[in-house]
Design an enzyme around this catalytic site. Sequence first.
Site, PDB file in Angstrom:
ATOM      1  N   GLN A   4       2.034  -6.074  -2.866  1.00 48.81           N
ATOM      2  CA  GLN A   4       2.238  -6.435  -1.624  1.00 48.81           C
ATOM      3  C   GLN A   4       4.243  -5.652  -1.883  1.00 48.81           C
ATOM      4  O   GLN A   4       3.610  -5.153  -2.314  1.00 48.81           O
ATOM      5  CB  GLN A   4       2.553  -7.922  -1.580  1.00 48.81           C
ATOM      6  CG  GLN A   4       0.784  -8.486  -0.940  1.00 48.81           C
ATOM      7  CD  GLN A   4       1.112  -9.374  -2.624  1.00 48.81           C
ATOM      8  OE1 GLN A   4       1.041  -9.399  -3.443  1.00 48.81           O
ATOM      9  NE2 GLN A   4      -0.452  -8.567  -2.369  1.00 48.81           N
ATOM     10  N   HIS A  49      -4.677  -2.055  -5.521  1.00 50.12           N
ATOM     11  CA  HIS A  49      -4.281  -0.878  -6.006  1.00 50.12           C
ATOM     12  C   HIS A  49      -5.182  -0.810  -6.240  1.00 50.12           C
ATOM     13  O   HIS A  49      -6.535  -0.365  -7.167  1.00 50.12           O
ATOM     14  CB  HIS A  49      -3.185  -1.091  -7.272  1.00 50.12           C
ATOM     15  CG  HIS A  49      -2.182  -2.046  -7.610  1.00 50.12           C
ATOM     16  ND1 HIS A  49      -1.253  -1.823  -6.492  1.00 50.12           N
ATOM     17  CD2 HIS A  49      -1.925  -3.227  -8.415  1.00 50.12           C
ATOM     18  CE1 HIS A  49      -0.221  -2.845  -6.247  1.00 50.12           C
ATOM     19  NE2 HIS A  49      -0.942  -3.724  -7.751  1.00 50.12           N
ATOM     20  N   GLY A  60       0.624   2.009  -7.268  1.00 51.88           N
ATOM     21  CA  GLY A  60      -0.421   1.827  -8.234  1.00 51.88           C
ATOM     22  C   GLY A  60      -0.228   3.222  -9.272  1.00 51.88           C
ATOM     23  O   GLY A  60       0.204   3.167 -10.254  1.00 51.88           O
ATOM     24  N   VAL A  64      -8.466  -4.414   0.468  1.00 53.73           N
ATOM     25  CA  VAL A  64      -9.180  -5.008   0.104  1.00 53.73           C
ATOM     26  C   VAL A  64      -9.821  -5.084   1.482  1.00 53.73           C
ATOM     27  O   VAL A  64     -10.682  -6.005   2.065  1.00 53.73           O
ATOM     28  CB  VAL A  64      -8.018  -6.924   0.295  1.00 53.73           C
ATOM     29  CG1 VAL A  64      -9.011  -7.306  -0.207  1.00 53.73           C
ATOM     30  CG2 VAL A  64      -7.604  -6.345  -1.428  1.00 53.73           C
ATOM     31  N   ASP A 102       2.393  14.389   0.676  1.00 54.68           N
ATOM     32  CA  ASP A 102       1.463  15.849   1.114  1.00 54.68           C
ATOM     33  C   ASP A 102       1.195  15.728   2.120  1.00 54.68           C
ATOM     34  O   ASP A 102      -0.344  16.493   2.919  1.00 54.68           O
ATOM     35  CB  ASP A 102       0.295  15.822  -0.292  1.00 54.68           C
ATOM     36  CG  ASP A 102      -0.256  14.441  -1.225  1.00 54.68           C
ATOM     37  OD1 ASP A 102       0.836  13.514  -1.068  1.00 54.68           O
ATOM     38  OD2 ASP A 102      -1.724  13.989  -0.731  1.00 54.68           O
ATOM     39  N   ASP A 109       1.079  -1.359  -0.010  1.00 54.87           N
ATOM     40  CA  ASP A 109      -0.068   0.190   0.019  1.00 54.87           C
ATOM     41  C   ASP A 109       1.151   1.573   0.062  1.00 54.87           C
ATOM     42  O   ASP A 109       0.790   2.759   0.554  1.00 54.87           O
ATOM     43  CB  ASP A 109      -0.618   0.097   0.870  1.00 54.87           C
ATOM     44  CG  ASP A 109      -1.844  -0.999   1.288  1.00 54.87           C
ATOM     45  OD1 ASP A 109      -2.165  -2.147   0.276  1.00 54.87           O
ATOM     46  OD2 ASP A 109      -2.028  -1.847   2.292  1.00 54.87           O
TER      47      ASP A 109
HETATM   48  P1  GTP Z   1      -0.924  -3.015  -2.680  1.00 50.66           P
HETATM   49  O1  GTP Z   1      -0.315  -3.918  -3.888  1.00 50.66           O
HETATM   50  O2  GTP Z   1      -1.723  -3.606  -2.207  1.00 50.66           O
HETATM   51  O3  GTP Z   1       0.624  -2.921  -1.753  1.00 50.66           O
HETATM   52  O4  GTP Z   1      -1.260  -1.227  -3.256  1.00 50.66           O
HETATM   53  P2  GTP Z   1      -0.638   0.062  -3.894  1.00 50.66           P
HETATM   54  O5  GTP Z   1       0.958   0.062  -3.221  1.00 50.66           O
HETATM   55  O6  GTP Z   1      -1.132   0.743  -5.110  1.00 50.66           O
HETATM   56  O7  GTP Z   1      -1.299   1.201  -2.959  1.00 50.66           O
HETATM   57  P3  GTP Z   1      -2.621   1.245  -2.458  1.00 50.66           P
HETATM   58  O8  GTP Z   1      -3.057   2.056  -3.746  1.00 50.66           O
HETATM   59  O9  GTP Z   1      -3.675   0.350  -2.057  1.00 50.66           O
HETATM   60  O10 GTP Z   1      -2.978   2.787  -0.936  1.00 50.66           O
HETATM   61  C1  GTP Z   1      -2.295   3.954  -1.760  1.00 50.66           C
HETATM   62  C2  GTP Z   1      -3.093   4.736  -1.096  1.00 50.66           C
HETATM   63  O11 GTP Z   1      -2.510   6.071  -1.852  1.00 50.66           O
HETATM   64  C3  GTP Z   1      -4.137   4.814  -2.862  1.00 50.66           C
HETATM   65  O12 GTP Z   1      -5.857   5.298  -2.232  1.00 50.66           O
HETATM   66  C4  GTP Z   1      -3.845   5.838  -3.316  1.00 50.66           C
HETATM   67  O13 GTP Z   1      -4.746   7.019  -4.640  1.00 50.66           O
HETATM   68  C5  GTP Z   1      -2.533   6.862  -2.325  1.00 50.66           C
HETATM   69  N1  GTP Z   1      -1.976   7.579  -2.925  1.00 50.66           N
HETATM   70  C6  GTP Z   1      -0.896   7.350  -3.691  1.00 50.66           C
HETATM   71  N2  GTP Z   1      -0.296   8.457  -4.099  1.00 50.66           N
HETATM   72  C7  GTP Z   1      -0.659   9.076  -2.934  1.00 50.66           C
HETATM   73  C8  GTP Z   1       0.319  10.252  -2.878  1.00 50.66           C
HETATM   74  O14 GTP Z   1       1.806  10.697  -3.359  1.00 50.66           O
HETATM   75  N3  GTP Z   1      -0.744  11.310  -1.965  1.00 50.66           N
HETATM   76  C9  GTP Z   1      -1.781  10.504  -1.534  1.00 50.66           C
HETATM   77  N4  GTP Z   1      -2.375  11.716  -0.542  1.00 50.66           N
HETATM   78  N5  GTP Z   1      -2.389  10.250  -1.863  1.00 50.66           N
HETATM   79  C10 GTP Z   1      -1.169   8.709  -2.651  1.00 50.66           C
HETATM   80  P1  IMP Z   2      -2.340 -13.014   2.639  1.00 52.77           P
HETATM   81  O1  IMP Z   2      -1.077 -12.067   1.932  1.00 52.77           O
HETATM   82  O2  IMP Z   2      -3.933 -12.504   2.007  1.00 52.77           O
HETATM   83  O3  IMP Z   2      -2.512 -14.623   3.103  1.00 52.77           O
HETATM   84  O4  IMP Z   2      -2.290 -12.272   3.739  1.00 52.77           O
HETATM   85  C1  IMP Z   2      -0.873 -12.387   4.614  1.00 52.77           C
HETATM   86  C2  IMP Z   2      -0.650 -10.474   5.125  1.00 52.77           C
HETATM   87  O5  IMP Z   2       0.093  -9.901   4.027  1.00 52.77           O
HETATM   88  C3  IMP Z   2      -2.041 -10.555   5.953  1.00 52.77           C
HETATM   89  O6  IMP Z   2      -0.967  -9.060   6.431  1.00 52.77           O
HETATM   90  C4  IMP Z   2      -2.234  -9.113   4.330  1.00 52.77           C
HETATM   91  O7  IMP Z   2      -2.717  -8.330   5.684  1.00 52.77           O
HETATM   92  C5  IMP Z   2      -1.062  -8.770   4.235  1.00 52.77           C
HETATM   93  N1  IMP Z   2      -1.363  -8.231   2.832  1.00 52.77           N
HETATM   94  C6  IMP Z   2      -1.546  -9.696   1.423  1.00 52.77           C
HETATM   95  N2  IMP Z   2      -1.698  -8.955   0.711  1.00 52.77           N
HETATM   96  C7  IMP Z   2      -1.499  -7.003   0.981  1.00 52.77           C
HETATM   97  C8  IMP Z   2      -1.353  -6.271  -0.015  1.00 52.77           C
HETATM   98  O8  IMP Z   2      -1.449  -5.286  -1.342  1.00 52.77           O
HETATM   99  N3  IMP Z   2      -1.151  -4.547   0.598  1.00 52.77           N
HETATM  100  C9  IMP Z   2      -0.941  -4.682   2.231  1.00 52.77           C
HETATM  101  N4  IMP Z   2      -1.136  -6.027   2.641  1.00 52.77           N
HETATM  102  C10 IMP Z   2      -1.561  -7.129   2.197  1.00 52.77           C
HETATM  103 MG    MG Z   3      -3.491  -1.628  -1.387  1.00 53.23          MG
END
Ligand code: GTP
Ligand code: IMP
Ligand code: MG
Length: 338
Positions: A175, A41, A17, A252, A285, A13
């Site tokens: 992840q 994402h 994305g 999720v 930000d 997170d």
């Molecule tokens: P995983 O594969 O689950 O690890 O996801 P991820 O790394 O793509 O991140 P995810 O989208 O779950 O969470 C990031 C959140 O932050 C989203 O809601 C984005 O829209 C937001 N986001 C990303 N970059 C920025 C930023 O620079 N500033 C702010 N305010 N929000 C951001």
């Molecule tokens: P699983 O991957 O669903 O088996 O979960 C194992 C651990 O990884 C848990 O703590 C989840 O919350 C974390 N996890 C799995 N995928 C993500 C992701 O995309 N973003 C953040 N945490 C994740």
């Molecule tokens: Mg995520």
Amino acid sequence: MTVTVVVGGFFGDEGKGKIISHLVQNVEVVARGGVGPNAGHTVVVGDKEYRLRMVPSGFAGKNVEKLLIGPGVLVNPEVLLKEIKMTNSETKLYCDPKCGIISDEHIKRDKSDAHLTGTVGTSGSGTGPANEDRVKRNLLLAQDCPELRNYLIDVPLELHKALEKGQSILLEGTQATHLSLWHGTYPHVTSKDITASAICSDVGIGPTKITDVVVVFKAFVTRVGSPKAEKMPGELTEDETKKRGWVEYGTVTQKLRRAAPFNLELAHRSMMLNGATKIAVTKLDVLFPVDEHKRNYSDLSNEAKKWISEKENQLGMIFSWIGTGPADSDIIERKIDQ
Ligand code: GTP
Ligand code: IMP
Ligand code: MG
């Protein structure tokens, strides 16, 4: 012609994305590695927000001809078909015939096993039990799944054909490093390795073909699930997290993410484990609200610049991209002399 791998530097997170939707602008082929639909994402394109668990985050790249899902990734056909429609990618998206398939039974197991729900605190998406069956070698593969018959392609071969044509490729990790089954905070981790080397293996590209490994950090650290995992250094209470405005909910799981300040030790180790050639940081930000939506480094507040240069000196690398908001345009691309 470049092959870039993007991975998360903390516990997921980080906003991969959003960084990917920026990097994908000059790329013809995107391939997704990682575990499967446990990822969430969020990609904001213009004024539209997409929450994706299966379709690669780079789906909206203007030059993208193919969106691929590598054989190392688990597919939930129901989630994938819904997202293909939502993103209008019927003519571009393919998964490898050897992708493992998640069934309702895997989801049930993920949500009912006391170790998985309690100690690991999984996303409940069925990925752990499906990988367990894959190791046992009795998991159904995409090639045996009639719903996916129009979306199958030999992903490693497609990637190599793209390289022969001189096209650029972006490999998406999901992840993040400290959730790796090998390198993370075991047992509070996901069900396989997800560092840059694993992402290459997931899609079938050898390490000699890689141009850049981009590790994405966030301006603070969060983790979702794993309530029993050790506290992160400086971890905030729920009240303090809310007071600072660092509140995030899992894409999720919808659970409040645990939060802590940027962690140099975790960041250094991530750069080492992934062989980072470039790094990015998102959510500047959130630490410095006056810097929201800024697109030039020179326009940043002195406080933000100080925070950035401190981290850069300690990490020994500049942040090539800095996120200043959720939209794909809220990004600073660093010039060498800044
Ligand atoms: P995983 O594969 O689950 O690890 O996801 P991820 O790394 O793509 O991140 P995810 O989208 O779950 O969470 C990031 C959140 O932050 C989203 O809601 C984005 O829209 C937001 N986001 C990303 N970059 C920025 C930023 O620079 N500033 C702010 N305010 N929000 C951001
Ligand atoms: P699983 O991957 O669903 O088996 O979960 C194992 C651990 O990884 C848990 O703590 C989840 O919350 C974390 N996890 C799995 N995928 C993500 C992701 O995309 N973003 C953040 N945490 C994740
Ligand atoms: Mg995520």
